[in-house]
Design a protein around this motif. Sequence first.
Motif, mmCIF file in Angstrom:
data_model
loop_
_atom_site.group_PDB
_atom_site.id
_atom_site.type_symbol
_atom_site.label_atom_id
_atom_site.label_comp_id
_atom_site.label_asym_id
_atom_site.label_seq_id
_atom_site.Cartn_x
_atom_site.Cartn_y
_atom_site.Cartn_z
ATOM 1 N N LEU A 78 44.754 33.278 35.053
ATOM 2 C CA LEU A 78 45.299 33.907 35.650
ATOM 3 C C LEU A 78 44.117 35.568 35.359
ATOM 4 N N VAL A 79 45.030 35.325 34.142
ATOM 5 C CA VAL A 79 44.129 36.497 32.436
ATOM 6 C C VAL A 79 42.528 36.737 33.062
ATOM 7 N N CYS A 80 42.247 35.763 33.081
ATOM 8 C CA CYS A 80 40.693 35.530 33.103
ATOM 9 C C CYS A 80 39.916 36.064 34.244
ATOM 10 N N ALA A 81 41.400 35.513 35.344
ATOM 11 C CA ALA A 81 40.823 36.340 37.086
ATOM 12 C C ALA A 81 40.850 38.079 36.960
ATOM 13 N N ALA A 82 42.026 38.083 36.448
ATOM 14 C CA ALA A 82 42.228 39.534 36.364
ATOM 15 C C ALA A 82 41.310 40.382 35.189
ATOM 16 N N TYR A 83 40.761 40.008 34.616
ATOM 17 C CA TYR A 83 39.666 40.410 33.345
ATOM 18 C C TYR A 83 38.437 40.868 34.138
ATOM 19 N N VAL A 84 37.779 39.594 35.194
ATOM 20 C CA VAL A 84 36.676 39.429 35.787
ATOM 21 C C VAL A 84 36.839 40.416 36.911
ATOM 22 N N ASP A 85 37.959 41.074 38.043
ATOM 23 C CA ASP A 85 38.479 41.183 39.010
ATOM 24 C C ASP A 85 38.337 42.601 38.528
ATOM 25 N N LEU A 86 38.872 42.961 37.027
ATOM 26 C CA LEU A 86 38.864 44.542 36.658
ATOM 27 C C LEU A 86 37.927 44.531 35.901
ATOM 28 N N ASN A 87 37.027 44.685 35.433
ATOM 29 C CA ASN A 87 35.556 44.488 35.264
ATOM 30 C C ASN A 87 34.986 45.618 35.209
ATOM 31 N N PRO A 88 35.333 46.347 36.430
ATOM 32 C CA PRO A 88 34.095 47.783 36.792
ATOM 33 C C PRO A 88 35.204 48.815 36.543
ATOM 34 N N ILE A 89 36.878 48.384 36.142
ATOM 35 C CA ILE A 89 37.561 49.465 35.824
ATOM 36 C C ILE A 89 37.340 49.367 34.731
ATOM 37 N N ARG A 90 37.646 48.918 33.630
ATOM 38 C CA ARG A 90 37.537 48.363 32.318
ATOM 39 C C ARG A 90 35.691 49.633 32.203
ATOM 40 N N ALA A 91 35.186 49.242 32.972
ATOM 41 C CA ALA A 91 33.373 50.073 32.636
ATOM 42 C C ALA A 91 33.856 51.216 33.291
ATOM 43 N N ALA A 92 35.033 51.911 34.363
ATOM 44 C CA ALA A 92 35.363 53.317 34.095
ATOM 45 C C ALA A 92 33.948 53.476 35.341
ATOM 46 N N LEU A 93 33.581 52.128 36.362
ATOM 47 C CA LEU A 93 32.795 51.858 37.514
ATOM 48 C C LEU A 93 33.543 52.536 38.945
ATOM 49 N N ALA A 94 35.276 52.242 38.652
ATOM 50 C CA ALA A 94 35.583 52.467 40.023
ATOM 51 C C ALA A 94 37.344 52.901 38.977
ATOM 52 N N GLU A 95 38.169 53.164 40.101
ATOM 53 C CA GLU A 95 39.746 53.843 39.025
ATOM 54 C C GLU A 95 40.803 52.913 39.816
ATOM 55 N N THR A 96 40.446 51.554 40.846
ATOM 56 C CA THR A 96 41.520 50.783 41.522
ATOM 57 C C THR A 96 40.640 49.421 42.258
ATOM 58 N N PRO A 97 41.717 49.225 42.298
ATOM 59 C CA PRO A 97 40.464 47.287 42.723
ATOM 60 C C PRO A 97 40.185 47.526 44.351
ATOM 61 N N GLU A 98 40.721 48.294 45.175
ATOM 62 C CA GLU A 98 39.911 48.705 46.611
ATOM 63 C C GLU A 98 39.071 49.446 46.054
ATOM 64 N N THR A 99 38.467 50.079 45.266
ATOM 65 C CA THR A 99 36.842 50.724 44.603
ATOM 66 C C THR A 99 36.516 49.965 44.313
ATOM 67 N N SER A 100 36.751 48.831 43.838
ATOM 68 C CA SER A 100 35.357 48.045 42.497
ATOM 69 C C SER A 100 34.610 46.727 43.747
ATOM 70 N N ASP A 101 33.440 47.508 44.309
ATOM 71 C CA ASP A 101 32.858 47.085 44.807
ATOM 72 C C ASP A 101 32.363 46.028 44.233
ATOM 73 N N TYR A 102 31.751 44.584 45.061
ATOM 74 C CA TYR A 102 31.640 43.826 44.944
ATOM 75 C C TYR A 102 32.507 42.519 43.802
ATOM 76 N N THR A 103 33.829 42.909 43.931
ATOM 77 C CA THR A 103 34.556 42.178 42.995
ATOM 78 C C THR A 103 35.148 41.108 44.184
ATOM 79 N N GLY A 104 35.708 39.942 43.669
ATOM 80 C CA GLY A 104 36.292 38.730 45.015
ATOM 81 C C GLY A 104 37.768 40.104 44.833
ATOM 82 N N ALA A 105 38.243 40.733 44.527
ATOM 83 C CA ALA A 105 39.016 41.699 44.566
ATOM 84 C C ALA A 105 38.800 42.083 45.869
#
Length: 358
Positions: A180-207
């Motif tokens: 669970l921790v790793c899946a969240a880490y992977v899906d939230l990578n663009p947010i951590r990198a300041a490339l997106a603000e929310t999961p629904e704007t994180s292009d090319y992710t499983g989420a």
Amino acid sequence: MPRQARGEVLDPSEVQVVHCIQRCVRRAFLCGDDPLTGTSYEHRRGWIRDRLEFLASVFAIDCLTFSVMHNHIHLVLRSRADVAAAWSDDEVARRWLRLFPRRRNEDGSPAEPTKPELDMILNQPEVLSERRTRLSDISWWMRCTAENIARRSNAEDEVRGHFWEGRYRAQILLDESSLLVCAAYVDLNPIRAALAETPETSDYTGAKARIDDLSERQDRRRPSTHDWERSRARRRSGWMSPVEIDEQSDKVGPAMESSGRRASSKGFLPVSMERYLELLDWTGRQLRADKIGSIPAHLTPILQRIGLDTHGWCDVVRKFGRIFKRAAGTPESLAGEACRRGQGWLCASGNPLGLSAV
């Protein structure tokens, strides 16, 4: 102590969940816009996503989630030797020839194999057994991903040489907590990198793929997505595994869907897709706001159900890549992994959620 060989840690004959990271050489741009040259490589995200979907339809490996960043990719994969064992010999040969075709159609797609081409595999028991094993081998999946993208990128850039930094990095996920921790880490990578603000704007992710499919769902009045996740209705994310696992109804063997888009229909977390996406959304907002609020009451049971410490949730998601090395799990899981590897102990670098690292 020297690091163990990859083949001694990853076993294609077992069901294992692995977090894989592949990084470009010299941090060259894989996707996105290069600020130095102004060149856009954004289209390569589509290359990778399409390649992953193709491999999911060939290998006996479940893709649980993924994210494509500017200079690296993250994958969470689950090897399914049980699925490969259930395939007929003819199915194994046909899948291998889809992966490495002897001939191609005019559009570049694999041509239908001929009987002599199939017989070259079917009439050699050792070769057939090797091909079956490779089709459930995560290292072969990563090889088939990296080589294809490297060839296309080098051809586009009109250069030769290495495109990837080296062999992919692999972390074994030993239990539901670390998964669970790793899946969240992977899906939230663009947010951590300041490339997106929310999961629904994180292009090319499983989420993002799951959210887009959920927004297009026709039967929204039905409260559960359990059956819908296992159907062919998911246009963007139907090649990935469902989120919610159902030990009673999920079949152990191959997916019985006629689409053939994935190895199996088995989920990977004891929570519904809606609750998982809600937890991602809340966590992503905390990471962007740079402050930790209390987890909403209706999401707290998700973490408690699998034994995670809710107070350190956001912190460990943010630092997962630094905290965990070659394996992640509870102390009990790590003790079992140390025994499997023939080691007396596994060093840890912190225990923020009742988990440890090796």
